[in-house]
Enzyme design. Structure first.
Site, PDB file in Angstrom:
ATOM      1  N   ARG A  15      -0.390  -8.827  13.431  1.00 42.02           N
ATOM      2  CA  ARG A  15      -0.940  -7.811  12.527  1.00 42.02           C
ATOM      3  C   ARG A  15      -1.784  -8.469  11.437  1.00 42.02           C
ATOM      4  O   ARG A  15      -2.813  -7.950  11.027  1.00 42.02           O
ATOM      5  CB  ARG A  15       0.202  -6.979  11.936  1.00 42.02           C
ATOM      6  CG  ARG A  15       0.793  -6.035  12.991  1.00 42.02           C
ATOM      7  CD  ARG A  15       2.207  -5.595  12.665  1.00 42.02           C
ATOM      8  NE  ARG A  15       2.302  -4.777  11.467  1.00 42.02           N
ATOM      9  CZ  ARG A  15       3.431  -4.559  10.810  1.00 42.02           C
ATOM     10  NH1 ARG A  15       4.568  -5.102  11.220  1.00 42.02           N
ATOM     11  NH2 ARG A  15       3.433  -3.804   9.757  1.00 42.02           N
ATOM     12  N   ARG A  40      11.373  -0.663  11.075  1.00 40.56           N
ATOM     13  CA  ARG A  40      10.317  -0.495  12.070  1.00 40.56           C
ATOM     14  C   ARG A  40      10.432  -1.576  13.134  1.00 40.56           C
ATOM     15  O   ARG A  40      10.610  -2.751  12.805  1.00 40.56           O
ATOM     16  CB  ARG A  40       8.946  -0.590  11.392  1.00 40.56           C
ATOM     17  CG  ARG A  40       8.568   0.672  10.656  1.00 40.56           C
ATOM     18  CD  ARG A  40       7.357   0.511   9.797  1.00 40.56           C
ATOM     19  NE  ARG A  40       6.219  -0.153  10.430  1.00 40.56           N
ATOM     20  CZ  ARG A  40       5.026  -0.291   9.854  1.00 40.56           C
ATOM     21  NH1 ARG A  40       4.829   0.204   8.634  1.00 40.56           N
ATOM     22  NH2 ARG A  40       4.054  -0.908  10.464  1.00 40.56           N
ATOM     23  N   LYS A  46       0.827  -1.209   0.000  1.00 36.59           N
ATOM     24  CA  LYS A  46       0.000   0.000   0.000  1.00 36.59           C
ATOM     25  C   LYS A  46       0.866   1.267   0.000  1.00 36.59           C
ATOM     26  O   LYS A  46       0.638   2.172  -0.799  1.00 36.59           O
ATOM     27  CB  LYS A  46      -0.914   0.010   1.239  1.00 36.59           C
ATOM     28  CG  LYS A  46      -1.827  -1.212   1.340  1.00 36.59           C
ATOM     29  CD  LYS A  46      -2.690  -1.168   2.581  1.00 36.59           C
ATOM     30  CE  LYS A  46      -1.930  -1.225   3.902  1.00 36.59           C
ATOM     31  NZ  LYS A  46      -1.237  -2.505   4.177  1.00 36.59           N
ATOM     32  N   ARG A  67      -9.632   0.381   8.962  1.00 33.60           N
ATOM     33  CA  ARG A  67      -9.212  -0.975   9.308  1.00 33.60           C
ATOM     34  C   ARG A  67     -10.285  -1.730  10.065  1.00 33.60           C
ATOM     35  O   ARG A  67     -10.074  -2.900  10.402  1.00 33.60           O
ATOM     36  CB  ARG A  67      -7.966  -0.906  10.187  1.00 33.60           C
ATOM     37  CG  ARG A  67      -6.653  -1.154   9.425  1.00 33.60           C
ATOM     38  CD  ARG A  67      -5.570  -0.897  10.436  1.00 33.60           C
ATOM     39  NE  ARG A  67      -4.343  -1.565  10.284  1.00 33.60           N
ATOM     40  CZ  ARG A  67      -3.214  -0.996   9.814  1.00 33.60           C
ATOM     41  NH1 ARG A  67      -3.224   0.198   9.329  1.00 33.60           N
ATOM     42  NH2 ARG A  67      -2.086  -1.667   9.830  1.00 33.60           N
ATOM     43  N   ARG A  73      11.828  -5.156   4.956  1.00 33.56           N
ATOM     44  CA  ARG A  73      11.518  -3.736   4.663  1.00 33.56           C
ATOM     45  C   ARG A  73      12.425  -2.786   5.436  1.00 33.56           C
ATOM     46  O   ARG A  73      12.676  -2.968   6.610  1.00 33.56           O
ATOM     47  CB  ARG A  73      10.060  -3.484   5.050  1.00 33.56           C
ATOM     48  CG  ARG A  73       9.680  -2.021   5.131  1.00 33.56           C
ATOM     49  CD  ARG A  73       8.193  -1.827   5.036  1.00 33.56           C
ATOM     50  NE  ARG A  73       7.463  -2.287   6.206  1.00 33.56           N
ATOM     51  CZ  ARG A  73       6.128  -2.276   6.292  1.00 33.56           C
ATOM     52  NH1 ARG A  73       5.392  -1.843   5.268  1.00 33.56           N
ATOM     53  NH2 ARG A  73       5.536  -2.701   7.375  1.00 33.56           N
TER      54      ARG A  73
HETATM   55  P1  ADP Z   1       2.344  -1.825   3.213  1.00 29.98           P
HETATM   56  O1  ADP Z   1       2.353  -0.313   3.130  1.00 29.98           O
HETATM   57  O2  ADP Z   1       1.129  -2.425   2.571  1.00 29.98           O
HETATM   58  O3  ADP Z   1       2.557  -2.342   4.606  1.00 29.98           O
HETATM   59  P2  ADP Z   1       4.890  -1.610   1.744  1.00 29.98           P
HETATM   60  O4  ADP Z   1       4.502  -0.775   0.576  1.00 29.98           O
HETATM   61  O5  ADP Z   1       5.674  -0.935   2.822  1.00 29.98           O
HETATM   62  O6  ADP Z   1       3.571  -2.353   2.360  1.00 29.98           O
HETATM   63  O7  ADP Z   1       5.673  -2.879   1.200  1.00 29.98           O
HETATM   64  C1  ADP Z   1       6.277  -3.821   2.098  1.00 29.98           C
HETATM   65  C2  ADP Z   1       7.674  -4.193   1.602  1.00 29.98           C
HETATM   66  O8  ADP Z   1       7.533  -4.968   0.391  1.00 29.98           O
HETATM   67  C3  ADP Z   1       8.560  -2.986   1.246  1.00 29.98           C
HETATM   68  O9  ADP Z   1       9.881  -3.262   1.647  1.00 29.98           O
HETATM   69  C4  ADP Z   1       8.450  -2.879  -0.276  1.00 29.98           C
HETATM   70  O10 ADP Z   1       9.657  -2.375  -0.836  1.00 29.98           O
HETATM   71  C5  ADP Z   1       8.176  -4.314  -0.705  1.00 29.98           C
HETATM   72  N1  ADP Z   1       7.220  -4.386  -1.828  1.00 29.98           N
HETATM   73  C6  ADP Z   1       6.140  -3.600  -2.071  1.00 29.98           C
HETATM   74  N2  ADP Z   1       5.501  -3.980  -3.201  1.00 29.98           N
HETATM   75  C7  ADP Z   1       6.182  -5.052  -3.673  1.00 29.98           C
HETATM   76  C8  ADP Z   1       6.023  -5.911  -4.830  1.00 29.98           C
HETATM   77  N3  ADP Z   1       5.016  -5.734  -5.694  1.00 29.98           N
HETATM   78  N4  ADP Z   1       6.919  -6.903  -4.986  1.00 29.98           N
HETATM   79  C9  ADP Z   1       7.932  -7.093  -4.091  1.00 29.98           C
HETATM   80  N5  ADP Z   1       8.147  -6.320  -3.005  1.00 29.98           N
HETATM   81  C10 ADP Z   1       7.280  -5.315  -2.790  1.00 29.98           C
HETATM   82  P1  AMP Z   2       0.851   0.375   9.423  1.00 33.68           P
HETATM   83  O1  AMP Z   2       1.925   1.420   9.259  1.00 33.68           O
HETATM   84  O2  AMP Z   2      -0.357   0.659   8.589  1.00 33.68           O
HETATM   85  O3  AMP Z   2       1.389  -1.020   9.259  1.00 33.68           O
HETATM   86  O4  AMP Z   2       0.345   0.504  10.933  1.00 33.68           O
HETATM   87  C1  AMP Z   2       1.228   0.270  12.031  1.00 33.68           C
HETATM   88  C2  AMP Z   2       0.419   0.122  13.319  1.00 33.68           C
HETATM   89  O5  AMP Z   2      -0.290   1.339  13.610  1.00 33.68           O
HETATM   90  C3  AMP Z   2      -0.683  -0.946  13.289  1.00 33.68           C
HETATM   91  O6  AMP Z   2      -0.193  -2.238  13.597  1.00 33.68           O
HETATM   92  C4  AMP Z   2      -1.639  -0.414  14.374  1.00 33.68           C
HETATM   93  O7  AMP Z   2      -1.162  -0.664  15.674  1.00 33.68           O
HETATM   94  C5  AMP Z   2      -1.582   1.087  14.131  1.00 33.68           C
HETATM   95  N1  AMP Z   2      -2.576   1.547  13.131  1.00 33.68           N
HETATM   96  C6  AMP Z   2      -2.319   2.143  11.931  1.00 33.68           C
HETATM   97  N2  AMP Z   2      -3.455   2.452  11.289  1.00 33.68           N
HETATM   98  C7  AMP Z   2      -4.473   2.046  12.094  1.00 33.68           C
HETATM   99  C8  AMP Z   2      -5.895   2.059  11.975  1.00 33.68           C
HETATM  100  N3  AMP Z   2      -6.510   2.566  10.885  1.00 33.68           N
HETATM  101  N4  AMP Z   2      -6.617   1.548  13.008  1.00 33.68           N
HETATM  102  C9  AMP Z   2      -6.030   1.047  14.112  1.00 33.68           C
HETATM  103  N5  AMP Z   2      -4.698   0.983  14.272  1.00 33.68           N
HETATM  104  C10 AMP Z   2      -3.906   1.474  13.274  1.00 33.68           C
END
Ligand code: ADP
Ligand code: AMP
Length: 215
Positions: free
Chosen positions: A172, A161, A13, A88, A127
């Site tokens: 999660r 992170r 995302k 969420r 990541r």
């Molecule tokens: P989200 O925001 O949904 O938690 P991220 O965009 O941070 O996910 O992506 C998670 C990890 O996977 C990052 O390190 C990113 O570089 C990698 N990633 C994202 N999209 C892809 C893809 N299509 N193929 C492989 N790796 C990806």
């Molecule tokens: P994310 O960066 O989206 O992976 O979110 C990291 C953490 O933040 C999650 O595991 C939750 O603890 C909290 N969080 C982020 N967005 C939300 C949401 N919309 N509702 C509840 N908790 C959230």
């Protein structure tokens, strides 16, 4: 245009939202980023959510919905919003409708990134981001072009992170399955949902999303 990117942690995302910001001038509204910023600056909200986030559980609906409303109020009327990591829960989906309506906005698309859960642990544990500008990378799937140097700002420091560990990821994902996936039918009933193959490479995922937005 206002869109939701929906998918489990690590689905891509944030990666796709960043591309849409660069290409379409939309604004990324990531509640995860907002909460991490609140923690970093030690605000009362930040202090309150720290333990819940570290455990991989969801913080309260009220906190995140307030953050989203505040962020929308800072946007220009013609700027589109990309909701990343929000809503969420069903309660958040309901709040979002009210928050948008109060500002004369509405949802145009809910884009679900379909991914294979087994791949997500690898995605998340690999990541990392630039400590200076936040550009996202991955140990295997997206290394900086020059070793230890951010492609965008040239910085040499990166961070990971604390909740991106194999154990917390499981919590999660369970939260996603139990509380977030059930909101999809709400949007499906409104004809808003499109699905993309989130297991494809990043460029191909972007192309699929662009095609939906250009429809
Ligand atoms: P989200 O925001 O949904 O938690 P991220 O965009 O941070 O996910 O992506 C998670 C990890 O996977 C990052 O390190 C990113 O570089 C990698 N990633 C994202 N999209 C892809 C893809 N299509 N193929 C492989 N790796 C990806
Ligand atoms: P994310 O960066 O989206 O992976 O979110 C990291 C953490 O933040 C999650 O595991 C939750 O603890 C909290 N969080 C982020 N967005 C939300 C949401 N919309 N509702 C509840 N908790 C959230």
């Amino acid at each position: 245009m206002n869109i939701i990117l929906l998918g489990p942690p690590g689905a891509g995302k944030g990666t796709q939202a960043t591309r849409l910001v660069a290409e379409r001038g939309m604004v990324q509204l990531s509640t995860g980023d907002m909460l991490r910023a609140a923690r970093k600056s030690g605000t009362p909200v930040g202090n309150r959510v720290a333990a819940v986030m570290d455990a991989g559980e969801l913080v309260s609906d009220e906190i995140v919905s307030d953050l989203i409303g505040e962020a929308l109020d800072l946007m220009g009327p013609n700027q589109g919003a990309i909701f990343d990591g929000y809503p969420r829960t069903a309660a958040q989906a309901e709040s979002l409708d009210a928050i948008l309506a109060a500002r004369g906005r509405s949802l145009d698309h809910v884009i679900e990134l379909e991914v294979d859960e087994d791949a997500l642990v690898d995605r998340i544990t690999g990541r990392f981001t630039c400590a200076q500008c936040g550009t996202g990378y991955h140990d295997r799937f997206k290394q900086p072009k020059v070793a230890d140097t951010c492609d965008v700002c040239g910085a040499h420091e990166f961070k990971r992170r604390p909740d991106d560990n194999a154990e917390t990821v499981r919590t999660r994902m369970a939260e996603y399955r139990a509380k977030t996936a059930p909101i999809l039918p709400i949007y499906e009933a409104r004809g808003l949902v499109s699905r993309v193959d989130g297991m494809a490479d990043m460029d191909s995922v972007s192309a699929q999303i662009e095609a939906i937005l250009d429809r």
